[in-house]
Design an enzyme around this catalytic site. Structure first.
Site, PDB file in Angstrom:
ATOM      1  N   HIS A  28      35.178  55.606  36.162  1.00 10.94           N
ATOM      2  CA  HIS A  28      35.612  54.253  35.792  1.00 10.94           C
ATOM      3  C   HIS A  28      34.444  53.270  35.704  1.00 10.94           C
ATOM      4  CE1 HIS A  28      40.072  54.721  36.097  1.00 10.94           C
ATOM      5  NE2 HIS A  28      39.676  55.824  36.712  1.00 10.94           N
ATOM      6  N   ASP A  59      29.543  46.460  33.929  1.00 13.55           N
ATOM      7  CA  ASP A  59      30.937  46.784  34.241  1.00 13.55           C
ATOM      8  C   ASP A  59      31.332  48.006  33.424  1.00 13.55           C
ATOM      9  OD1 ASP A  59      33.410  46.322  35.446  1.00 13.55           O
ATOM     10  OD2 ASP A  59      33.423  44.192  34.905  1.00 13.55           O
TER      11      ASP A  59
HETATM   12  C1  GDG Z   1      36.986  49.318  37.952  1.00 14.65           C
HETATM   13  C2  GDG Z   1      35.726  49.150  37.094  1.00 14.65           C
HETATM   14  C3  GDG Z   1      37.171  49.178  35.049  1.00 14.65           C
HETATM   15  C4  GDG Z   1      41.920  40.635  39.783  1.00 14.65           C
HETATM   16  N1  GDG Z   1      42.249  39.604  40.560  1.00 14.65           N
HETATM   17  C5  GDG Z   1      43.549  39.730  40.810  1.00 14.65           C
HETATM   18  C6  GDG Z   1      44.021  40.874  40.177  1.00 14.65           C
HETATM   19  N2  GDG Z   1      42.992  41.416  39.561  1.00 14.65           N
HETATM   20  C7  GDG Z   1      43.126  42.603  38.706  1.00 14.65           C
HETATM   21  C8  GDG Z   1      42.809  42.253  37.272  1.00 14.65           C
HETATM   22  C9  GDG Z   1      42.467  43.617  36.710  1.00 14.65           C
HETATM   23  C10 GDG Z   1      41.885  44.330  37.926  1.00 14.65           C
HETATM   24  O1  GDG Z   1      42.228  43.602  39.088  1.00 14.65           O
HETATM   25  C11 GDG Z   1      40.366  44.344  37.876  1.00 14.65           C
HETATM   26  O2  GDG Z   1      39.972  45.262  36.943  1.00 14.65           O
HETATM   27  P1  GDG Z   1      38.506  45.255  36.359  1.00 14.65           P
HETATM   28  O3  GDG Z   1      38.496  46.200  35.220  1.00 14.65           O
HETATM   29  O4  GDG Z   1      38.142  43.868  35.953  1.00 14.65           O
HETATM   30  O5  GDG Z   1      37.508  45.639  37.539  1.00 14.65           O
HETATM   31  P2  GDG Z   1      37.349  46.660  38.820  1.00 14.65           P
HETATM   32  O6  GDG Z   1      38.273  46.328  39.908  1.00 14.65           O
HETATM   33  O7  GDG Z   1      35.906  46.571  39.171  1.00 14.65           O
HETATM   34  O8  GDG Z   1      37.694  48.127  38.247  1.00 14.65           O
HETATM   35  C12 GDG Z   1      36.055  48.434  35.788  1.00 14.65           C
HETATM   36  C13 GDG Z   1      38.342  49.470  35.970  1.00 14.65           C
HETATM   37  O9  GDG Z   1      37.921  50.119  37.170  1.00 14.65           O
HETATM   38  C14 GDG Z   1      39.385  50.364  35.292  1.00 14.65           C
HETATM   39  O10 GDG Z   1      38.828  51.544  34.823  1.00 14.65           O
HETATM   40  O11 GDG Z   1      37.615  48.375  33.970  1.00 14.65           O
HETATM   41  O12 GDG Z   1      34.919  48.339  34.966  1.00 14.65           O
HETATM   42  O13 GDG Z   1      34.719  48.440  37.798  1.00 14.65           O
HETATM   43  O14 GDG Z   1      43.615  44.310  36.293  1.00 14.65           O
HETATM   44  O15 GDG Z   1      43.906  41.632  36.681  1.00 14.65           O
HETATM   45  N3  GDG Z   1      45.293  41.300  40.227  1.00 14.65           N
HETATM   46  C15 GDG Z   1      46.165  40.542  40.939  1.00 14.65           C
HETATM   47  N4  GDG Z   1      45.780  39.397  41.577  1.00 14.65           N
HETATM   48  C16 GDG Z   1      44.493  38.952  41.524  1.00 14.65           C
HETATM   49  O16 GDG Z   1      44.157  37.896  42.054  1.00 14.65           O
HETATM   50  N5  GDG Z   1      47.445  40.947  41.015  1.00 14.65           N
END
Ligand code: GDG
Length: 454
Positions: free
Chosen positions: A154, A362
């Protein structure tokens, strides 16, 4: 159809208590439900029992094990979050190299394989997720498993010259060759993986993603993860999102909202983002009181020092920015250290004029995709996106910025805020279509098809 077995550090299968789920969990549970599969992982609890606890809810079975405290420290806080995470995000200066961490990592992966192997049937497809579990496939093979094994990373794959700083880099990469299919988020990470295989292992890159090292051939593919677009769009216009939207509109009092939503992590470029926003405020005095930045940043991995450091820095920076620029009736930066339900986030995204997504590195970044999905087609907001997010390979109509440059961020904010409706629509439409087309179900199918194809 073969049964799917999913293995990841943490299990996100639905339980009676869990509320709204993220896109990944939704897609994987759908695949698990339709094939009668099982999702294995750590329960998140500290404990000594290694017997898995099975639970079935809503047609999906999960199996979790506890980990002893030493394993949590060495495997999870240690090798996963203090060694691999920073190294794979190009942060050599934050990477800690401890033999104990490496030992804990291998030990947990071995124990996981011991626990899981007896539950895998000959025709099962096994899909292992992320950097916590790289050697798991190799350990499963030691149990004599001949199943199709797949692995998806990921996070980014680091450049060869960085990866070779890891004392046991070759051993780690060799373990990946126990899988049949290895998936990366982007073409870029796939290419950096090829580079390592060719330079360090003398491997050959063949047709259709085939990679041969010695006598072993595997397939490595770029398979970008998507969001559960239909559900996210439906949510964005549902009652909870609409009430969040109304709340934001009322509290904005006519000001333009710029929004950022990130786990509090140094890879997300929050410090640099605050600097860029500060530069915008310094250079656009006439915009003061017409605009504000809402940064939602729920804390994560607080047991790791580098995460406590970044939190402290951001506390200080947000205080300084507000101290320097705020007026009696205007606060330029609302910095919020708590998480919100996904439906509420959707409403907040929709109320925003600009989405600021500027990670330093990322794997993908799902927030960028969620922001686009939540917009009103008749009046879409503008996405400002880091060129170093995997998502930038797909979302090319965003305003693409170098997140290290405060000037570029400031210019992009100014440009986004003054963009005409025609240009906003012209940029938003193709991104939206791509997000709907290549959603999380598309991703699951693409990976599972590659895994099933012998
Ligand atoms: C890893 C990789 C890759 C955030 N704040 C809240 C909340 N979130 C949710 C977002 C989004 C998720 O968390 C974060 O996803 P990301 O993709 O931005 O980042 P990582 O956590 O680092 O994830 C990344 C991912 O895996 C998937 O393969 O894209 O690059 O690092 O969905 O909306 N959700 C809630 N409240 C919040 O305050 N419910």
């Amino acid at each position: 159809m073969s049964r799917l077995i999913v293995i990841s550090n943490r299990v996100q299968a639905p339980t009676e208590e869990s509320g709204a789920q993220g896109g990944l969990a939704v897609a994987l549970t759908a695949a698990l439900r339709s094939t009668g599969g099982v999702w294995f992982g750590w329960s998140g609890e500290v404990g000594e029992t290694t017997e898995p606890r099975f639970a079935t809810y809503d047609g999906v079975t999960s199996a979790t094990v506890d980990l002893p405290e030493q394993d949590v420290e060495e495997y999870y806080d240690g090798y996963a979050n203090r060694t691999l995470w920073p190294l794979f995000h190009y942060r050599l200066g934050l990477t800690e190299f401890e033999r104990d961490f490496e030992g804990g990592y291998e030990r947990v992966n071995r124990v996981f394989s011991d626990v899981i192997a007896p539950h895998i049937q000959p025709q099962d497809l096994v899909w292992v997720h992320d950097y916590h579990m790289i050697p798991l496939g190799w350990f499963l093979r030691q149990h004599g498993l001949t199943n199709r094994l797949g692995f998806f990373l990921h996070i980014p794959w680091p450049p060869t010259r960085l990866l070779t700083a890891l004392p046991q880099h070759r051993r780690l990469v060799e373990a990946l060759f126990a899988y049949d299919v290895v998936g990366f988020q982007t073409q870029e990470w796939l290419e950096t993986f090829h580079d390592y295989v060719v330079r360090e292992m003398g491997g050959c890159i063949g047709e259709d993603g085939e990679i041969t090292v010695g006598g072993r051939t595997i397939r490595a593919i770029a398979c970008p993860i998507g969001i559960d677009a239909q559900e996210f769009i439906a949510n964005a216009f549902g009652p909870e999102a609409s009430s969040a939207f109304d709340r934001m509109v009322t509290s904005s009092a006519g000001r333009s909202l710029i929004v950022g939503v990130d786990r509090l992590d140094y890879s997300k470029g929050l410090e640099e983002r605050f600097n860029g926003y500060q530069r915008y405020l310094e250079t656009h005095a006439n915009a003061h009181s017409n605009v504000y930045l809402l940064q939602i940043a729920p804390p994560s991995r607080a047991s790791v020092q580098s995460y406590r450091d970044i939190r402290e820095k951001l506390d200080a920076m947000s205080g300084r920015i507000n101290g320097a620029f705020a007026d009696v009736d205007w606060v330029p930066l609302r910095y919020v250290n708590q998480g919100f339900p996904r439906t509420m986030l959707a409403g907040i995204y929709r109320a925003a004029r600009v989405g600021l997504v500027t990670p330093l590195r990322d794997g993908m970044n799902l927030v960028a995709k969620e922001f686009i999905a939540a917009q009103d087609p008749e009046d879409p907001g503008v996405l400002i996106l880091s060129r170093f997010a995997g998502a930038a390979e797909q979302l090319q109509e965003a305003i693409i910025v170098n997140p290290y440059s405060p000037d570029e961020i400031a210019d992009a904010i100014a440009r986004a805020l003054s963009m005409s409706l025609d240009e906003r629509k012209a940029r938003w439409n193709p991104m939206f279509e791509g997000i709907v087309r290549n959603d999380v179900n598309w991703w699951t199918d693409k990976f599972c098809d590659a895994l099933a194809a012998d």
